[in-house]
Design a protein around this motif. Sequence first.
Motif, PDB file in Angstrom:
ATOM      1  N   VAL A   7      -4.430   6.314  13.637  1.00 37.80           N
ATOM      2  CA  VAL A   7      -5.569   5.952  12.796  1.00 37.80           C
ATOM      3  C   VAL A   7      -5.109   5.721  11.362  1.00 37.80           C
ATOM      4  N   VAL A   8      -6.002   5.113  10.592  1.00 40.60           N
ATOM      5  CA  VAL A   8      -5.904   5.039   9.145  1.00 40.60           C
ATOM      6  C   VAL A   8      -7.068   5.853   8.600  1.00 40.60           C
ATOM      7  N   VAL A   9      -6.837   6.632   7.570  1.00 38.48           N
ATOM      8  CA  VAL A   9      -7.889   7.460   6.985  1.00 38.48           C
ATOM      9  C   VAL A   9      -8.370   6.829   5.681  1.00 38.48           C
ATOM     10  N   THR A  10      -9.685   6.751   5.514  1.00 45.69           N
ATOM     11  CA  THR A  10     -10.274   6.266   4.276  1.00 45.69           C
ATOM     12  C   THR A  10     -11.563   7.048   4.017  1.00 45.69           C
ATOM     13  N   THR A  11     -12.341   6.590   3.044  1.00 48.08           N
ATOM     14  CA  THR A  11     -13.576   7.286   2.664  1.00 48.08           C
ATOM     15  C   THR A  11     -14.736   6.307   2.641  1.00 48.08           C
ATOM     16  N   ASP A  12     -15.928   6.818   2.326  1.00 44.03           N
ATOM     17  CA  ASP A  12     -17.039   5.937   1.998  1.00 44.03           C
ATOM     18  C   ASP A  12     -16.703   5.170   0.725  1.00 44.03           C
ATOM     19  N   ARG A  13     -17.534   4.186   0.393  1.00 38.96           N
ATOM     20  CA  ARG A  13     -17.210   3.318  -0.744  1.00 38.96           C
ATOM     21  C   ARG A  13     -17.255   4.044  -2.092  1.00 38.96           C
ATOM     22  N   ARG A  14     -18.141   4.972  -2.265  1.00 41.78           N
ATOM     23  CA  ARG A  14     -18.230   5.710  -3.533  1.00 41.78           C
ATOM     24  C   ARG A  14     -17.989   7.193  -3.273  1.00 41.78           C
ATOM     25  N   PRO A  15     -16.769   7.549  -2.994  1.00 41.65           N
ATOM     26  CA  PRO A  15     -16.486   8.942  -2.616  1.00 41.65           C
ATOM     27  C   PRO A  15     -16.480   9.879  -3.813  1.00 41.65           C
ATOM     28  N   LYS A  16     -16.899  11.102  -3.561  1.00 37.84           N
ATOM     29  CA  LYS A  16     -16.742  12.152  -4.565  1.00 37.84           C
ATOM     30  C   LYS A  16     -15.250  12.511  -4.656  1.00 37.84           C
ATOM     31  N   PRO A  17     -14.803  12.997  -5.803  1.00 35.14           N
ATOM     32  CA  PRO A  17     -13.378  13.350  -5.941  1.00 35.14           C
ATOM     33  C   PRO A  17     -12.896  14.319  -4.871  1.00 35.14           C
ATOM     34  N   GLU A  18     -13.743  15.289  -4.522  1.00 35.46           N
ATOM     35  CA  GLU A  18     -13.317  16.277  -3.520  1.00 35.46           C
ATOM     36  C   GLU A  18     -13.197  15.652  -2.130  1.00 35.46           C
ATOM     37  N   VAL A  19     -13.974  14.583  -1.882  1.00 40.14           N
ATOM     38  CA  VAL A  19     -13.884  13.882  -0.602  1.00 40.14           C
ATOM     39  C   VAL A  19     -12.566  13.106  -0.513  1.00 40.14           C
ATOM     40  N   VAL A  20     -12.141  12.519  -1.627  1.00 37.65           N
ATOM     41  CA  VAL A  20     -10.851  11.821  -1.658  1.00 37.65           C
ATOM     42  C   VAL A  20      -9.721  12.800  -1.351  1.00 37.65           C
ATOM     43  N   GLU A  21      -9.775  13.978  -1.952  1.00 39.58           N
ATOM     44  CA  GLU A  21      -8.746  14.977  -1.696  1.00 39.58           C
ATOM     45  C   GLU A  21      -8.775  15.445  -0.246  1.00 39.58           C
ATOM     46  N   ASP A  22      -9.973  15.593   0.289  1.00 37.21           N
ATOM     47  CA  ASP A  22     -10.134  15.978   1.692  1.00 37.21           C
ATOM     48  C   ASP A  22      -9.503  14.913   2.591  1.00 37.21           C
TER      49      ASP A  22
END
Length: 262
Positions: free
Chosen positions: A3-18
Amino acid sequence: MEVVVTTDRRPKPEVVEDAKALAERLNAPFVKRRHRTINSIRREFGRAVLVVGNDHNLTLHTLKGQKLFFHPGLFKIRLLSYLSGGREAMVEAMGIGEGDSVLDCNLGLAQDALLSAFVTKRPVVGVEIDPVIYEIVKRGLKSYRPEGKLKQAEFAFSLVKPVLSDNLAFLKTQPDNSFDVVYFSPMFVKPKWKCDVMMPFREVAPKGFVTPELLREAERVARRRVVIKVNKGVRELFPFLADYEPQPSSTRVEYLVKELHK
């Protein structure tokens, strides 16, 4: 699975770290989402895309464009039928009741494990070999908040205990007679129908079936029964299942049971 891991379009900083930490655990690339579409990421890497939402839950976008995420859909249907007095073939095949211990060797989306936990009122250990499915289910079990009629089963979500492991390796670490029931639900061999709810899972789930060695370990670990969920006609394809008795069923699914006398 890759897989490739990404986030929603406007992620919170803690979500990026997660998401970055998750990518590291999965040995997968992390891609900043920005304005990119899921399709563009999928095309670039040729992999499924695992999205960490702002609620920290996970959605897998498969190579065929399907979405896989934790939801208790089939569990809810089966639970309501069971509570209304309907026949629940899995519960009957396992012969479980309150206080019994269950080891689910193919956790998947935890639908069977949730029903086992509801019936037994005890922790159900669920073994999952795929780290992506494991992460999706582990987070979903912790965060899902049942509503309506499903509220009465809220306790079951905390009783399912996911374990990331190969089921044979896990069984080998367990003492003799350590669970009342050991249960398998491998992906069906030659499925005879399509279930829209399960199609995303079928696309990505491991396809391994039970083996004689696996069943020997299961029979050592189980106190009372070993149960295998299959589609009808599969037993005849595998001679080593000859001493597993099929339970009567009005559906295309059947449960093979070996009663242990220890």
